[in-house]
Design a protein around this motif. Structure first.
Motif, PDB file in Angstrom:
ATOM      1  N   ALA A  72      -9.403 -14.861  11.231  1.00  0.00           N
ATOM      2  CA  ALA A  72     -10.392 -14.242  10.351  1.00  0.00           C
ATOM      3  C   ALA A  72     -10.343 -12.721  10.478  1.00  0.00           C
ATOM      4  CB  ALA A  72     -11.790 -14.766  10.689  1.00  0.00           C
ATOM      5  N   SER A  73     -10.134 -12.238  11.696  1.00  0.00           N
ATOM      6  CA  SER A  73     -10.010 -10.795  11.903  1.00  0.00           C
ATOM      7  C   SER A  73      -8.786 -10.246  11.188  1.00  0.00           C
ATOM      8  CB  SER A  73      -9.929 -10.486  13.403  1.00  0.00           C
ATOM      9  OG  SER A  73     -11.122 -10.877  14.060  1.00  0.00           O
ATOM     10  N   LEU A  74      -7.695 -11.008  11.207  1.00  0.00           N
ATOM     11  CA  LEU A  74      -6.501 -10.581  10.472  1.00  0.00           C
ATOM     12  C   LEU A  74      -6.760 -10.556   8.970  1.00  0.00           C
ATOM     13  CD1 LEU A  74      -3.683 -12.462  12.439  1.00  0.00           C
ATOM     14  CD2 LEU A  74      -4.204 -10.007  12.485  1.00  0.00           C
ATOM     15  N   ALA A  75      -7.534 -11.526   8.481  1.00  0.00           N
ATOM     16  CA  ALA A  75      -7.881 -11.536   7.061  1.00  0.00           C
ATOM     17  C   ALA A  75      -8.698 -10.309   6.698  1.00  0.00           C
ATOM     18  CB  ALA A  75      -8.659 -12.809   6.719  1.00  0.00           C
ATOM     19  N   TYR A  76      -9.579  -9.891   7.623  1.00  0.00           N
ATOM     20  CA  TYR A  76     -10.343  -8.666   7.375  1.00  0.00           C
ATOM     21  C   TYR A  76      -9.419  -7.453   7.338  1.00  0.00           C
ATOM     22  CZ  TYR A  76     -12.938  -4.480   8.528  1.00  0.00           C
ATOM     23  OH  TYR A  76     -13.406  -3.194   8.548  1.00  0.00           O
ATOM     24  N   LEU A  77      -8.499  -7.368   8.284  1.00  0.00           N
ATOM     25  CA  LEU A  77      -7.582  -6.231   8.319  1.00  0.00           C
ATOM     26  C   LEU A  77      -6.711  -6.190   7.064  1.00  0.00           C
ATOM     27  CD1 LEU A  77      -6.504  -6.324  12.063  1.00  0.00           C
ATOM     28  CD2 LEU A  77      -8.039  -4.668  10.971  1.00  0.00           C
ATOM     29  N   ALA A  78      -6.421  -7.361   6.516  1.00  0.00           N
ATOM     30  CA  ALA A  78      -5.635  -7.438   5.279  1.00  0.00           C
ATOM     31  C   ALA A  78      -6.497  -7.243   4.030  1.00  0.00           C
ATOM     32  CB  ALA A  78      -4.932  -8.791   5.200  1.00  0.00           C
ATOM     33  N   LYS A  79      -7.802  -6.984   4.250  1.00  0.00           N
ATOM     34  CA  LYS A  79      -8.755  -6.750   3.165  1.00  0.00           C
ATOM     35  C   LYS A  79      -8.978  -7.983   2.291  1.00  0.00           C
ATOM     36  CE  LYS A  79      -7.722  -1.793   3.008  1.00  0.00           C
ATOM     37  NZ  LYS A  79      -8.806  -1.478   3.960  1.00  0.00           N
ATOM     38  N   ALA A  80      -8.715  -9.163   2.867  1.00  0.00           N
ATOM     39  CA  ALA A  80      -8.986 -10.400   2.138  1.00  0.00           C
ATOM     40  C   ALA A  80     -10.469 -10.772   2.197  1.00  0.00           C
ATOM     41  CB  ALA A  80      -8.141 -11.542   2.704  1.00  0.00           C
ATOM     42  N   ILE A  81     -11.154 -10.314   3.248  1.00  0.00           N
ATOM     43  CA  ILE A  81     -12.596 -10.511   3.391  1.00  0.00           C
ATOM     44  C   ILE A  81     -13.196  -9.197   3.875  1.00  0.00           C
ATOM     45  CG2 ILE A  81     -12.457 -12.994   3.863  1.00  0.00           C
ATOM     46  CD1 ILE A  81     -12.787 -12.368   6.838  1.00  0.00           C
TER      47      ILE A  81
ATOM     48  N   GLU B 169     -19.904 -13.624   9.407  1.00  0.00           N
ATOM     49  CA  GLU B 169     -20.380 -14.975   9.130  1.00  0.00           C
ATOM     50  C   GLU B 169     -19.393 -16.029   9.618  1.00  0.00           C
ATOM     51  OE1 GLU B 169     -23.059 -14.085   5.120  1.00  0.00           O
ATOM     52  OE2 GLU B 169     -20.970 -14.732   4.906  1.00  0.00           O
ATOM     53  N   ILE B 170     -18.123 -15.812   9.385  1.00  0.00           N
ATOM     54  CA  ILE B 170     -17.109 -16.794   9.787  1.00  0.00           C
ATOM     55  C   ILE B 170     -17.047 -16.922  11.296  1.00  0.00           C
ATOM     56  CG2 ILE B 170     -14.624 -17.263   9.835  1.00  0.00           C
ATOM     57  CD1 ILE B 170     -14.495 -15.962   7.016  1.00  0.00           C
ATOM     58  N   THR B 171     -17.004 -15.788  11.987  1.00  0.00           N
ATOM     59  CA  THR B 171     -16.870 -15.844  13.443  1.00  0.00           C
ATOM     60  C   THR B 171     -18.140 -16.380  14.100  1.00  0.00           C
ATOM     61  OG1 THR B 171     -17.401 -13.469  13.513  1.00  0.00           O
ATOM     62  CG2 THR B 171     -15.072 -14.085  13.616  1.00  0.00           C
ATOM     63  N   HIS B 172     -19.300 -16.071  13.526  1.00  0.00           N
ATOM     64  CA  HIS B 172     -20.548 -16.665  14.026  1.00  0.00           C
ATOM     65  C   HIS B 172     -20.489 -18.184  13.891  1.00  0.00           C
ATOM     66  CE1 HIS B 172     -25.191 -16.705  14.138  1.00  0.00           C
ATOM     67  NE2 HIS B 172     -24.805 -17.960  14.002  1.00  0.00           N
ATOM     68  N   ARG B 173     -20.075 -18.658  12.717  1.00  0.00           N
ATOM     69  CA  ARG B 173     -20.022 -20.102  12.479  1.00  0.00           C
ATOM     70  C   ARG B 173     -19.075 -20.788  13.449  1.00  0.00           C
ATOM     71  NH1 ARG B 173     -20.237 -24.690  12.298  1.00  0.00           N
ATOM     72  NH2 ARG B 173     -20.360 -26.145  10.533  1.00  0.00           N
ATOM     73  N   LEU B 174     -17.938 -20.161  13.716  1.00  0.00           N
ATOM     74  CA  LEU B 174     -16.951 -20.755  14.619  1.00  0.00           C
ATOM     75  C   LEU B 174     -17.440 -20.804  16.064  1.00  0.00           C
ATOM     76  CD1 LEU B 174     -13.699 -19.058  13.277  1.00  0.00           C
ATOM     77  CD2 LEU B 174     -14.197 -21.518  13.212  1.00  0.00           C
TER      78      LEU B 174
ATOM     79  N   ARG C 144     -23.191 -22.105  25.644  1.00  0.00           N
ATOM     80  CA  ARG C 144     -23.735 -23.193  24.854  1.00  0.00           C
ATOM     81  C   ARG C 144     -22.771 -24.347  24.628  1.00  0.00           C
ATOM     82  NH1 ARG C 144     -24.671 -22.631  19.923  1.00  0.00           N
ATOM     83  NH2 ARG C 144     -26.435 -24.082  19.880  1.00  0.00           N
ATOM     84  N   ALA C 145     -21.526 -24.033  24.346  1.00  0.00           N
ATOM     85  CA  ALA C 145     -20.555 -25.075  23.978  1.00  0.00           C
ATOM     86  C   ALA C 145     -19.160 -24.564  24.305  1.00  0.00           C
ATOM     87  CB  ALA C 145     -20.676 -25.419  22.502  1.00  0.00           C
ATOM     88  N   PRO C 146     -18.735 -24.705  25.565  1.00  0.00           N
ATOM     89  CA  PRO C 146     -17.434 -24.142  25.962  1.00  0.00           C
ATOM     90  C   PRO C 146     -16.257 -24.620  25.125  1.00  0.00           C
ATOM     91  CG  PRO C 146     -18.723 -24.741  27.890  1.00  0.00           C
ATOM     92  CD  PRO C 146     -19.474 -25.265  26.702  1.00  0.00           C
ATOM     93  N   TRP C 147     -16.385 -25.780  24.505  1.00  0.00           N
ATOM     94  CA  TRP C 147     -15.280 -26.270  23.664  1.00  0.00           C
ATOM     95  C   TRP C 147     -14.991 -25.319  22.507  1.00  0.00           C
ATOM     96  CZ3 TRP C 147     -16.063 -27.127  18.526  1.00  0.00           C
ATOM     97  CH2 TRP C 147     -17.381 -27.313  18.086  1.00  0.00           C
ATOM     98  N   ARG C 148     -15.993 -24.523  22.119  1.00  0.00           N
ATOM     99  CA  ARG C 148     -15.791 -23.593  21.011  1.00  0.00           C
ATOM    100  C   ARG C 148     -14.826 -22.457  21.370  1.00  0.00           C
ATOM    101  NH1 ARG C 148     -18.822 -24.138  16.526  1.00  0.00           N
ATOM    102  NH2 ARG C 148     -20.589 -25.568  16.626  1.00  0.00           N
ATOM    103  N   LEU C 149     -14.595 -22.234  22.639  1.00  0.00           N
ATOM    104  CA  LEU C 149     -13.629 -21.203  23.022  1.00  0.00           C
ATOM    105  C   LEU C 149     -12.241 -21.530  22.475  1.00  0.00           C
ATOM    106  CD1 LEU C 149     -14.792 -20.609  26.698  1.00  0.00           C
ATOM    107  CD2 LEU C 149     -15.200 -19.123  24.719  1.00  0.00           C
ATOM    108  N   ALA C 150     -11.980 -22.815  22.244  1.00  0.00           N
ATOM    109  CA  ALA C 150     -10.692 -23.209  21.656  1.00  0.00           C
ATOM    110  C   ALA C 150     -10.562 -22.733  20.206  1.00  0.00           C
ATOM    111  CB  ALA C 150     -10.534 -24.727  21.714  1.00  0.00           C
ATOM    112  N   LEU C 151     -11.694 -22.322  19.606  1.00  0.00           N
ATOM    113  CA  LEU C 151     -11.667 -21.838  18.225  1.00  0.00           C
ATOM    114  C   LEU C 151     -11.396 -20.339  18.130  1.00  0.00           C
ATOM    115  CD1 LEU C 151     -14.751 -23.812  16.816  1.00  0.00           C
ATOM    116  CD2 LEU C 151     -12.330 -24.467  16.763  1.00  0.00           C
ATOM    117  N   LEU C 152     -11.239 -19.683  19.271  1.00  0.00           N
ATOM    118  CA  LEU C 152     -10.984 -18.240  19.257  1.00  0.00           C
ATOM    119  C   LEU C 152      -9.773 -17.852  18.402  1.00  0.00           C
ATOM    120  CD1 LEU C 152     -11.785 -16.888  22.842  1.00  0.00           C
ATOM    121  CD2 LEU C 152     -12.685 -16.025  20.671  1.00  0.00           C
TER     122      LEU C 152
END
Length: 224
Positions: free
Chosen positions: A44-53, A60-65, A30-38
């Motif tokens: 966000a995954s690190l925030a989850y592992l740190a139990k911040a989210i 929700e965050i990764t879907h939005r990105l 859909r929008a290859p430029w979004r791959l730069a947001l990986l």
């Protein structure tokens, strides 16, 4: 008595998890430029592992990105169908396919119950001829566009059992009138495994393998 065979999806039916591959696929299509947001998705995954989210907020965050704030359902369906074709070709255990068909032939009704988003889990389930899908749901706006926010609970851990029970209620099924098999690879599904009449630990990671040994649950290892 009706008999339900309920399957988890990621690493139970599929060899690998599907959420990140789906996000990458959707962005690329859909929008290859979004791959730069990986990298941001990685943070966000690190925030989850740190139990911040929690896991729901991570989705929700990764879907939005990677997909965007809103997407028309017809457009999302095209993306999901192409992704499901790829998963069916490269990421499904043949042993899982065989088990679904064997259960069906023996009179068990197959159901998919997964923490993955329903908008692509349903497409993968269709490749296995599974019509009933219990999954994480996405919120929609007034125009029907699929949003990055979740609708209801993330179908994970104890919530998966609540969503299964909610689905049963909508289907008019009483627990006392059905027999349930449940297949999962992960200890987070312990509530459903405990609830099932026939629990199967499939491709189990260490904690689930240990729990299955303690509980006397059947362990299956699908290699093909």
């Amino acid at each position: 008595m009706r008999r339900l065979a309920i399957y988890d999806m990621d690493k139970t039916i599929t060899r690998r998890a599907t959420w990140t591959p789906f996000l990458v696929h959707a962005a690329r299509v859909r929008a290859p430029w979004r791959l730069a947001l990986l990298p941001l998705a990685g943070l966000a995954s690190l925030a989850y592992l740190a139990k911040a989210i929690d896991r729901a907020r991570l989705k929700e965050i990764t879907h939005r990105l990677m997909i965007g704030r809103a997407i028309p359902p017809a457009e999302l369906a095209v993306v999901a169908e192409a992704f499901a074709d790829d998963m069916a070709a490269t990421n499904l255990f043949a042993d899982a396919r065989a088990r679904v068909e064997a259960d069906r032939a023996a009179g068990w009704e197959p159901v998919l119950a997964t923490a993955s988003h329903g908008y692509y889990a349903q497409a993968i389930a269709a490749r296995l001829h599974i019509g009933a899908v219990i999954a994480t749901a996405a919120r929609r706006d007034a125009h029907g566009n699929v949003l990055a926010r979740l609708e209801g609970e993330n179908c994970y851990g104890p919530a998966k059992l609540r969503l299964i029970e909610g689905w049963m209620a909508r289907e008019g099924l009483s627990r006392g009138d059905i027999r349930v098999r449940f297949y999962s690879d992960h200890v987070s599904d312990a509530p459903v495994l405990e609830w099932a009449d026939e629990p199967f630990a499939v491709n189990a990671h260490g904690p689930l393998r240990k729990l299955a040994a303690a509980k006397g649950w059947t362990v299956l290892d699908w290699e093909h």
